[in-house]
Write a protein that holds these residues in place. Structure first.
Motif, PDB file in Angstrom:
ATOM      1  N   ASP A  78       0.839  -1.195   0.000  1.00 23.24           N
ATOM      2  CA  ASP A  78       0.000   0.000   0.000  1.00 23.24           C
ATOM      3  C   ASP A  78       0.877   1.249   0.000  1.00 23.24           C
ATOM      4  N   CYS A  79       1.292   1.677  -1.176  1.00 22.21           N
ATOM      5  CA  CYS A  79       2.056   2.917  -1.301  1.00 22.21           C
ATOM      6  C   CYS A  79       1.735   3.545  -2.643  1.00 22.21           C
ATOM      7  N   ARG A  80       1.981   4.824  -2.734  1.00 25.37           N
ATOM      8  CA  ARG A  80       1.734   5.548  -3.973  1.00 25.37           C
ATOM      9  C   ARG A  80       3.006   5.495  -4.823  1.00 25.37           C
ATOM     10  N   VAL A  81       2.820   5.419  -6.145  1.00 25.60           N
ATOM     11  CA  VAL A  81       3.951   5.285  -7.063  1.00 25.60           C
ATOM     12  C   VAL A  81       3.849   6.317  -8.182  1.00 25.60           C
ATOM     13  N   ALA A  82       4.954   7.036  -8.418  1.00 25.84           N
ATOM     14  CA  ALA A  82       5.056   7.924  -9.572  1.00 25.84           C
ATOM     15  C   ALA A  82       6.178   7.423 -10.469  1.00 25.84           C
ATOM     16  N   MET A  83       5.878   7.271 -11.737  1.00 30.75           N
ATOM     17  CA  MET A  83       6.928   6.946 -12.705  1.00 30.75           C
ATOM     18  C   MET A  83       7.665   8.247 -13.035  1.00 30.75           C
ATOM     19  N   VAL A  84       8.982   8.217 -12.940  1.00 27.19           N
ATOM     20  CA  VAL A  84       9.809   9.377 -13.288  1.00 27.19           C
ATOM     21  C   VAL A  84      10.774   8.876 -14.354  1.00 27.19           C
ATOM     22  N   ASP A  99       0.369   6.042  -9.856  1.00 30.27           N
ATOM     23  CA  ASP A  99      -0.490   7.137  -9.429  1.00 30.27           C
ATOM     24  C   ASP A  99      -0.194   8.437 -10.169  1.00 30.27           C
ATOM     25  N   ASP A 100       1.038   8.599 -10.636  1.00 32.31           N
ATOM     26  CA  ASP A 100       1.401   9.805 -11.379  1.00 32.31           C
ATOM     27  C   ASP A 100       2.551   9.464 -12.320  1.00 32.31           C
ATOM     28  N   LEU A 118       1.424  12.739  -3.898  1.00 31.98           N
ATOM     29  CA  LEU A 118       1.279  11.295  -3.698  1.00 31.98           C
ATOM     30  C   LEU A 118       0.892  10.990  -2.259  1.00 31.98           C
ATOM     31  N   LEU A 119       1.576  11.620  -1.329  1.00 36.47           N
ATOM     32  CA  LEU A 119       1.313  11.349   0.082  1.00 36.47           C
ATOM     33  C   LEU A 119      -0.070  11.842   0.493  1.00 36.47           C
ATOM     34  N   ARG A 120      -0.482  12.972  -0.067  1.00 44.98           N
ATOM     35  CA  ARG A 120      -1.808  13.493   0.240  1.00 44.98           C
ATOM     36  C   ARG A 120      -2.891  12.558  -0.303  1.00 44.98           C
ATOM     37  N   ARG A 121      -2.677  12.038  -1.492  1.00 45.25           N
ATOM     38  CA  ARG A 121      -3.656  11.125  -2.079  1.00 45.25           C
ATOM     39  C   ARG A 121      -3.791   9.849  -1.249  1.00 45.25           C
ATOM     40  N   GLY A 122      -2.690   9.446  -0.619  1.00 49.64           N
ATOM     41  CA  GLY A 122      -2.715   8.237   0.192  1.00 49.64           C
ATOM     42  C   GLY A 122      -3.659   8.327   1.372  1.00 49.64           C
ATOM     43  N   GLU A 123      -4.074   9.541   1.718  1.00 41.93           N
ATOM     44  CA  GLU A 123      -4.984   9.728   2.844  1.00 41.93           C
ATOM     45  C   GLU A 123      -6.442   9.500   2.450  1.00 41.93           C
TER      46      GLU A 123
END
Length: 201
Positions: A78-84, A99-100, A118-123
Motif C-alpha cells: 500500500d504505497c503511492r507510485v510515480a513513474m519518473v 499514481d502519477d 502522492l502522500l496526500r492522495r494516500g490519505e
C-alpha cells in the motif's frame, strides 16, 4: 516523541540522478535509493517501516520499472507510485498501476510537489485514489496523442467513462460533507489544478 517523516524510495539506475533526487527530498522526508529494479524490491522487503511513496524509473537494465510496479501491486503493498522516466507515455500506461507520471527532465520543485501530492492522495479512499490516477493518465495521453488517436482508442474511451463515473460518485460524497469540513472541497481544487498542470506539461 514526534512521528517520523514519510519514507520515499527513489528507484533510478543512474546513481548520480538517484542521489540528486534524494538530496532534493531529504530535508522533508526519509529517503532511500535503489539503483535497479531488484534492489528496489529488496529495499521494500527489508525496510523496517512501510514505504509511503516510490519514484520509479521505467527503463532500467534487468528488472524494468514496469516489472517493479507490477510486483509492488501484486504483493498488495500500500504505497503511492510515480513513474519518473524519459519514456514518453503511450496507451500502454492505461493498464499500469501507477499514481502519477513525470517525463524527465524534472525540476526539484516538480519532484517535491509530486511526492507531496502522492502522500496526500494516500490519505483518501480507494475510489478517490483511482480518480487521481486515471485523471493523470488521461492528461498525459492528451498531451501526446491527437484527438483522432484518442477517439479511435477503446481503452481511452473506457478510461473517460470510468473517470466520469468516479467523479459523479465523488460529487455525491462532496454534497454529503458538512460545511465545516472543507478538506474534501480542497481536494477537488487540488485535483482540478493538478489535472490542468499535467495537461500543460
Amino acid at each position: 516523541m514526534s512521528e517520523q517523516p514519510p519514507l520515499v524510495l527513489v528507484v533510478e539506475d543512474e546513481p548520480d540522478l538517484a542521489d540528486l533526487y534524494a538530496a532534493w527530498l531529504g530535508d522533508e522526508y526519509r529517503v532511500r535509493t535503489a539503483y535497479g529494479g531488484q534492489e528496489a524490491l529488496d529495499e521494500i522487503d527489508d525496510a523496517d517501516d512501510a514505504v509511503d511513496a516510490i519514484l520509479l524509473d521505467r527503463r532500467m537494465p534487468g528488472l524494468s520499472g514496469d516489472e517493479v510496479l507490477a510486483a509492488v501491486r501484486e504483493r498488495g503493498i500500500d504505497c503511492r507510485v510515480a513513474m519518473v522516466t524519459a519514456v514518453e507515455p503511450d496507451f500502454d500506461i492505461l493498464k499500469m498501476g501507477f499514481d502519477d507520471y513525470l517525463v524527465k527532465p524534472v525540476t526539484s520543485d516538480t519532484l517535491r510537489e509530486t511526492v507531496e501530492g502522492l502522500l496526500r492522495r494516500g490519505e483518501y479512499d480507494t475510489e478517490m485514489q483511482e480518480l487521481f490516477s486515471l485523471t493523470s493518465k488521461k492528461a498525459m495521453l492528451e498531451t501526446e496523442k491527437s484527438a483522432t488517436e484518442l477517439a479511435d482508442n477503446k481503452e481511452y474511451q473506457r478510461l473517460t467513462d470510468r473517470i466520469s463515473d468516479l467523479r459523479s460518485e465523488a460529487d455525491q460524497s462532496l454534497e454529503a460533507v458538512t460545511e465545516e469540513d472543507d478538506d474534501f472541497e480542497k481536494l477537488f481544487q487540488e485535483f482540478d489544478a493538478g489535472a490542468d498542470i499535467d495537461a500543460e506539461e
